[in-house]
Structures are given as structure tokens and as C-alpha cells.
Design an enzyme around this catalytic site. Sequence first.
Site, PDB file in Angstrom:
ATOM      1  N   CYS A  78     -30.074  76.916  32.716  1.00 40.49           N
ATOM      2  CA  CYS A  78     -29.301  75.799  32.194  1.00 40.49           C
ATOM      3  C   CYS A  78     -30.202  74.602  31.888  1.00 40.49           C
ATOM      4  O   CYS A  78     -30.983  74.653  30.953  1.00 40.49           O
ATOM      5  CB  CYS A  78     -28.175  75.450  33.173  1.00 40.49           C
ATOM      6  SG  CYS A  78     -26.912  74.396  32.465  1.00 40.49           S
ATOM      7  N   HIS A  91     -25.493  80.836  34.757  1.00 40.62           N
ATOM      8  CA  HIS A  91     -26.037  80.586  36.093  1.00 40.62           C
ATOM      9  C   HIS A  91     -25.997  81.800  37.022  1.00 40.62           C
ATOM     10  O   HIS A  91     -25.011  81.996  37.745  1.00 40.62           O
ATOM     11  CB  HIS A  91     -25.223  79.466  36.754  1.00 40.62           C
ATOM     12  CG  HIS A  91     -25.454  78.130  36.147  1.00 40.62           C
ATOM     13  ND1 HIS A  91     -26.350  77.214  36.664  1.00 40.62           N
ATOM     14  CD2 HIS A  91     -24.912  77.552  35.052  1.00 40.62           C
ATOM     15  CE1 HIS A  91     -26.339  76.126  35.911  1.00 40.62           C
ATOM     16  NE2 HIS A  91     -25.475  76.308  34.931  1.00 40.62           N
ATOM     17  N   GLU A 142     -27.559  82.117  39.781  1.00 47.01           N
ATOM     18  CA  GLU A 142     -27.639  81.691  41.186  1.00 47.01           C
ATOM     19  C   GLU A 142     -26.268  81.404  41.789  1.00 47.01           C
ATOM     20  O   GLU A 142     -26.126  81.344  43.008  1.00 47.01           O
ATOM     21  CB  GLU A 142     -28.576  80.473  41.325  1.00 47.01           C
ATOM     22  CG  GLU A 142     -27.974  79.119  40.984  1.00 47.01           C
ATOM     23  CD  GLU A 142     -27.845  78.849  39.486  1.00 47.01           C
ATOM     24  OE1 GLU A 142     -27.907  79.797  38.686  1.00 47.01           O
ATOM     25  OE2 GLU A 142     -27.666  77.674  39.121  1.00 47.01           O
TER      26      GLU A 142
END
Lengths: 223, 81
Positions: A85, A194, A196
Amino acid sequence: MKVGVVTFPGSLDDRDAARAVRAAGAESVALWHADADLHGVEAVILPGGFSYGDYLRCGAISRFAPVMSMIIKQAQEGMPVLGICNGFQVLCESHLLPGALTRNHGLHFLCTDQKLRIEKTDTAWTSSFVSGVEIVIPLKNGEGSFQCDDETLEILEREGRVVARYLGDDPNGSRNRIAGISNARGNVVGLMPHPEHAIDPLTGPSADGLPFFTSVLTQLVGK
Amino acid sequence: MAKIVVDVMLKPEILDPQGQAIGSALPRLGFSFAKSVRQGKRFEIEVEGQPTQIQLEEIGKAAETLLANPVIENFSVRVEN
């Protein structure tokens, strides 16, 4: 295995990135934007957020943070670097990756669970995936529309450097629905969604993001 | 005191959804002659006295490396008194 996670003023997802690194079985090392050295890490993650308040352009000021000069140098020498990002925006501003991320075509800040196809699996960050696999991980940004000139796009496609592509409705107007790309060597990857936030079904839509973090461990162990 | 002004605009081929949103708002206010809008940025850099040619060239470098992203933006440098 030590994987550094950089915190810029305004980074938001550094904690989750560090958690994902630990979940994959590595040691996460916190790197501060003002650090002059990388504390012996073997790979670096530039996390999501709004570094330096997104002032000027997303990632434009972070690119000149002290820690970035060492990261840029080592990335050019082959160190694995993943930009997620805002981190992807920093990598483009740093010219480690081509193109730029611009305002979503619908102008909205998007926050959604996004379906992607992983198309390139010979990078430092995607080797644990099967090529063509479809995954669902969060996408949350206001400026995620990947843009580049025709020549760059042709090179990215011809060299197979599109790491991930959006499936389903076009979320942001990215050229060729590009969600992530790599450099020619495959050690530097930028990704708008994302991974994560998707390492455990308890806290995310899936655990589909975890292979990004196990991939780099495999790469480092195999060295 | 003179100002060096740097104007930064998205390249014509880059989609400008902010400009489009502004462009669609203008006719609603009665400015129906406005065909399209592109939004840009303007930087004003103050210098002592008249800027030298070298200073203008330096600002050009600053614009290329920081103020503008040449991948998606064009810029111009001029002096305003």
C-alpha cells in the site's frame, strides 16, 4: 532470520506487518525512518499507512527519509523488499519500481475484501504460492490506481512482472487491473492490497496473505 | 522579494478524477461553459532579490526530484515579482 519493518511518521500497518513476520516464523526488527543503518536485517517491509501525512504525494517525502537511502542501495543489490500500500507508493517514488499510484477512479477511499490472482511466483515474496491461485485479502486505500506509460506497461506484461491482478469489479482503475508488480530481479515487490491483515481467519478475511511472508523466509534460508 | 513559481499538472493522459468531479460541479453552479477541469499544484518559493539563472536551474532539479513526479506529472518554473 531478521526481517525489518520500517515505521515512518504516519505508518499504520507496521504492527500487523511485524506480526505477520513473526507468524511466518521470522524475527521482526523495528526500523525507524531516521535510522542510518538496517540493524542487520536480511529483508525489509515498507508498511501501509499515511507516511508524512501523504503530504505532496503519497510516498514522496518518505522516499528521502534517512533509512530509505540504505534500503534503496541494498534493494538494488538484491535484498528482498516488500512495499504494501503506502509502501508500494514509496517504492514507486524511489524508482525501485516503475509507475505511480494515483487517486482511485471513483474517488472513494476503498476498504474491502478483494479477490486477486497471483500471477508471478518466482519473486522473493510469492514463491510459496501456486501460480494462478486466487486469494482474498483486504484492500484499503484512496490512491491505489496503478498508472504508467504504454511502454512500461508493455515491458511489465512481456516480462511477466505483474505479481497480482484484481478479479471481479474493477476497484480503482489500475492499468490492466494491476494490484502488484515486481522489479526485473524479483527481489522488490509492491502490492496495493494488504496480506499482513490476512494471516489468521480470526482477525482477517482469510489466511491467504501468509504465503507472502513465508516466501521470503524460504528465499533467505535457501541462500 | 521575488517568487519562483512551480506549477505541477498531471500529464494529459493521466486520469484526473478530482478534476472531473470539480468539472461536473461547475455546471451545477451555472458555469455551463466549462468543458473540463484539470487540477494541479502550485509551489511558491521566495528568494532574496531577483533569482539567478543558477537558482532557477536548481529549482528545476528540485521540481524533478521532489515537487513533481515525472512519471505522472509535468511541471513548469517561472519567476513572479
